[in-house]
Scaffold this active site. Structure first.
Site, short mmCIF file in Angstrom:
data_model
loop_
_atom_site.label_atom_id
_atom_site.label_comp_id
_atom_site.label_asym_id
_atom_site.label_seq_id
_atom_site.Cartn_x
_atom_site.Cartn_y
_atom_site.Cartn_z
N ALA A 67 5.68 28.49 26.45
CA ALA A 67 5.68 27.74 25.15
C ALA A 67 6.86 28.14 24.65
CB ALA A 67 4.60 26.53 24.65
N GLY A 112 2.99 28.52 28.79
CA GLY A 112 2.98 28.47 29.61
C GLY A 112 3.87 27.34 31.00
N GLU A 115 1.12 28.06 33.39
CA GLU A 115 0.74 27.08 33.78
C GLU A 115 1.56 25.77 34.37
OE1 GLU A 115 0.40 27.25 29.29
OE2 GLU A 115 -1.16 26.15 29.56
N GLU A 135 -1.63 33.87 25.37
CA GLU A 135 -1.58 33.01 24.00
C GLU A 135 -2.88 33.93 23.16
OE1 GLU A 135 -1.91 31.41 27.07
OE2 GLU A 135 0.01 29.87 26.67
#
Ligand code: DAK
Length: 261
Positions: A67, A112, A115, A135
């Site tokens: 992200a 992300g 993911e 993260e």
């Protein structure tokens, strides 16, 4: 919608290639990119002729490095929650596509990015691919389903170690641990993806969709219920013209010609 951060190409009949295209930020996912991914996913879902989607990142350094940290840094808690929900919706939308989705992981797949790769049905990794959920180093847990999908794919202990240490995992370990199905030299990644996509596109389309559903939905069920689901899906596929063609072609010793009916 016109895209600024992704590229959606109809590469060959039935085969789409979706590229996250922000190489200067290592293809990091901001809200605009997530919105475009949602739109592209819907477009593929609406095309009855779609057979396979390949997902990759632009450049040779990153699939998606996570992200977008610069977008997240100033967010309020409520904004961060909305961002996490948006990302989770995108991942679930990709997962729910009725056709096989293959991640071609060409470099960093962190946060992300990991993911996104896990929301695809399977992963083909380049030798230089690097996976991880770092993260924890930013003081947060994964927010787009990482803890859930990693544990389902790798098992509790491996997933727990990866999310808690935030350590990176190279392609060979991803292969050994079952995260990636194949590892190929970087220059061969797209060709390997297309080769597999062509193989899938030549199969009976209804059977392929039914198989994806059977495996995916069945994993959320107990074995007996999963077998009931399989029987229903089997009957559905048995009623298609392609089933007749497949069996007739076998008996006539020729290759089948499937039409998706
Ligand atoms: N976001 C924004 N920019 C990024 C980025 C990212 N994730 N990763 C890299 N970049 C940018 C860098 O800032 C740099 O920009 P410039 O300085 O050139 O402007 C450019 O991409 C090149 O990166 P580097 O110079 O760092 O390149 P290196 O080869 O030295 O290192 C690296 C590559 C991938 C190891 C490094 O960039 C890195 O560690 N990147 C961050 C990886 C990471 O931590 N990813 C996880 C992101 S967090 C939630 C919602 C969402 C999420 C969690 C919770 N809730 C609301 C609860 C999701 C979280 C994440 O995904």
């Amino acid at each position: 919608m016109t895209y600024q951060n992704i590229i959606l190409e109809h590469a060959e009949p039935g085969i789409y290639v979706l590229t996250v295209n922000r190489p200067k930020a290592l293809n990091a996912l901001n809200a605009a990119t997530l919105a475009e991914l949602a739109d592209a996913t819907a477009r593929v879902a609406e095309d009855p002729a779609a057979r396979v989607l390949l997902v990759t990142g632009a450049g040779d350094k990153a699939f998606v490095a996570g992200a977008d940290i610069s977008a997240m840094q100033p967010m309020s808690t409520l904004e961060a929650r909305a961002f996490s929900e948006q990302g989770s919706r995108v991942m679930s939308g990709i997962e729910a596509l009725p056709i096989p989705v293959i991640a071609l992981v060409n470099g960093y797949a962190l946060g992300g990015g990991c993911e996104l790769a896990m929301a695809c049905d399977w992963i083909i990794a380049a030798e230089q691919a690097v996976f991880g959920q770092p993260e924890v180093n930013l003081g947060i847990p994964p927010g787009f389903g990482g803890t859930q999908r990693l544990a389902r794919l790798l098992g509790r202990a491996r997933a727990m170690e990866l999310v808690i240490t935030g350590r990176q995992m190279k392609a060979d370990e991803a292969l050994r641990s079952g995260l990636a199905n194949h590892v190929v030299p970087g220059g061969q990644l797209m060709e390997k993806g297309l080769e597999m996509a062509r193989l899938i596109a030549a199969k009976a389309p209804v059977a392929v969709r039914v198989l994806k559903q059977a495996v995916q939905r069945g994993l959320d069920l107990d074995l007996a219920s999963g077998c009931v689901l399989e029987t229903s899906l089997f009957a559905l596929a048995f009623g298609t013209a392609d089933r007749k063609e497949g069996m007739t072609a076998f008996l006539e010793k020729r290759s089948p010609k499937f039409e998706g009916k």
